[in-house]
Design an enzyme around this catalytic site. Sequence first.
Site, PDB file in Angstrom:
ATOM      1  N   TYR A  82       0.825  -1.216   0.000  1.00  0.00           N
ATOM      2  CA  TYR A  82       0.000   0.000   0.000  1.00  0.00           C
ATOM      3  C   TYR A  82       0.852   1.256   0.000  1.00  0.00           C
ATOM      4  O   TYR A  82       0.487   2.258  -0.627  1.00  0.00           O
ATOM      5  CB  TYR A  82      -1.014  -0.031   1.159  1.00  0.00           C
ATOM      6  N   ARG A  91       1.651   2.034  -3.523  1.00  0.00           N
ATOM      7  CA  ARG A  91       0.514   2.553  -4.294  1.00  0.00           C
ATOM      8  C   ARG A  91       0.096   3.952  -3.814  1.00  0.00           C
ATOM      9  O   ARG A  91      -0.531   4.706  -4.555  1.00  0.00           O
ATOM     10  CB  ARG A  91      -0.649   1.569  -4.194  1.00  0.00           C
ATOM     11  N   GLN A 121     -15.482   1.882  -5.793  1.00  0.00           N
ATOM     12  CA  GLN A 121     -14.711   0.784  -5.207  1.00  0.00           C
ATOM     13  C   GLN A 121     -13.241   1.183  -5.118  1.00  0.00           C
ATOM     14  O   GLN A 121     -12.429   0.461  -4.546  1.00  0.00           O
ATOM     15  CB  GLN A 121     -14.837  -0.466  -6.084  1.00  0.00           C
ATOM     16  N   ASN A 122     -12.920   2.330  -5.717  1.00  0.00           N
ATOM     17  CA  ASN A 122     -11.511   2.734  -5.792  1.00  0.00           C
ATOM     18  C   ASN A 122     -11.051   3.374  -4.496  1.00  0.00           C
ATOM     19  O   ASN A 122     -11.794   4.130  -3.862  1.00  0.00           O
ATOM     20  CB  ASN A 122     -11.307   3.715  -6.944  1.00  0.00           C
ATOM     21  N   ASP A 127      -8.322   5.311  -4.532  1.00  0.00           N
ATOM     22  CA  ASP A 127      -7.623   6.559  -4.887  1.00  0.00           C
ATOM     23  C   ASP A 127      -8.518   7.762  -4.572  1.00  0.00           C
ATOM     24  O   ASP A 127      -9.679   7.608  -4.203  1.00  0.00           O
ATOM     25  CB  ASP A 127      -7.189   6.529  -6.370  1.00  0.00           C
ATOM     26  N   HIS A 131     -14.701   0.631  -0.559  1.00  0.00           N
ATOM     27  CA  HIS A 131     -13.542  -0.218  -0.246  1.00  0.00           C
ATOM     28  C   HIS A 131     -12.436   0.566   0.467  1.00  0.00           C
ATOM     29  O   HIS A 131     -11.286   0.130   0.487  1.00  0.00           O
ATOM     30  CB  HIS A 131     -12.996  -0.879  -1.523  1.00  0.00           C
ATOM     31  N   CYS A 185      -6.968   2.870  13.020  1.00  0.00           N
ATOM     32  CA  CYS A 185      -6.409   2.236  14.221  1.00  0.00           C
ATOM     33  C   CYS A 185      -7.181   0.950  14.490  1.00  0.00           C
ATOM     34  O   CYS A 185      -8.397   0.966  14.627  1.00  0.00           O
ATOM     35  CB  CYS A 185      -6.519   3.190  15.408  1.00  0.00           C
ATOM     36  N   CYS A 225      -1.177   5.865  17.396  1.00  0.00           N
ATOM     37  CA  CYS A 225      -2.525   6.384  17.136  1.00  0.00           C
ATOM     38  C   CYS A 225      -2.734   7.632  18.003  1.00  0.00           C
ATOM     39  O   CYS A 225      -2.611   7.546  19.232  1.00  0.00           O
ATOM     40  CB  CYS A 225      -3.578   5.323  17.465  1.00  0.00           C
ATOM     41  N   THR A 272     -15.758  -1.332 -14.075  1.00  0.00           N
ATOM     42  CA  THR A 272     -15.624  -2.428 -13.102  1.00  0.00           C
ATOM     43  C   THR A 272     -15.947  -3.755 -13.785  1.00  0.00           C
ATOM     44  O   THR A 272     -16.877  -3.831 -14.585  1.00  0.00           O
ATOM     45  CB  THR A 272     -16.505  -2.191 -11.851  1.00  0.00           C
TER      46      THR A 272
END
Length: 248
Positions: A57, A60, A98-99, A101, A116, A124, A143, A184
């Site tokens: 992640y 990305r 669903q992205n 970004d 998503h 946390c 946190c 999609t």
Amino acid sequence: MDDTQWEIVILTGAGISQESGLDTFRDKGGIWSKVNIEDVATPNAYQKHPKRVQEFYNARRRPLIEGLIKPNAAHNALARLEKEWSSENRGKVTIVTQNIDNLHEMAGSKNLIHMHGEILKARCQKCGNILICNTDLGFEEVCPECTGKDVLRPHVVWFGEMPLEMDHIYALLEKCALFISIGTSGNVYPAAGFVQFVGVNLNVYKIELNLEPSEGATLFDEARYGAATDPIPLFVEELLLNGIPSRN
Ligand code: BJW
């Protein structure tokens, strides 16, 4: 909503961001051809190999933080649709993406649900606090809410986890007059089932705008195929001019 208002729900997937430079998942050369889902996108993967998942992640997230990825004409057209549809008092437009970004918000979309999750946020695991994350995520961060250590994970929905805001989404789907599915493949549930869910209401017009037919292609009233920046601005233009197509 009165009789003169028409709500629109737009489901978007990885295909809408492809021309902005982000890989899709299941196309040739897509993300799942380079890494195994079981290694990076399940709670089990995170439990077993947290570093590997964080790095997946982090890699990305970086291009988004560095400002290398910009919304394209398709994101912009949807933001325009939301703005003009509501300013003309025709109803509400909501994007359910669903992205993970941030390209819809960069384009100016306001009614937006990230079912998503969002890569530019962390969550946390101890107290549920959600915070902005515009840096690499590791295991040193604390946190700010509960001061727990080693507790921040990417705020994304992995396989086997419940997508976000599902009650809100189904309430919107129940009253929409137009359902648009964009970019999609229709492989991942519950999003892949939305077209069937809205189809119970015979008055809802359902259109797919994608590069190629999705898994659920036959369930739509209409389909237009091409790279997102081609059919989407055109369809938005038609919608603003002519209103929602009728099923009769
Ligand atoms: C273009 C284009 C261009 C290209 N222009 N178009 C059997 C076993 C186990 C589980 C299940 C099962 N059956 C059902 C499930 C549930 C499971 C599931 O659906 N599995 C299937 C694989 C079978 N779903 C879940 O687990 C979900 N949770 C859930 O159901 O909870 C229920 C629950 C109940 C009780 C307790 C607990 C839970 C969660 C799903 C989470 C999905 N997560 C991911 C990763 C998110 C973070 C990340 O980004 O890393 O979400 S997976 C990945 O797929 C990502 C995407 O959002 C999602 C959808 O992908 P998308 O957007 O459709 O991309 P592609 O690549 O598939 O398609 C792109 C399309 O664009 C293609 O059609 C191209 O042609 C097109 N395209 N270029 C226009 N330029």
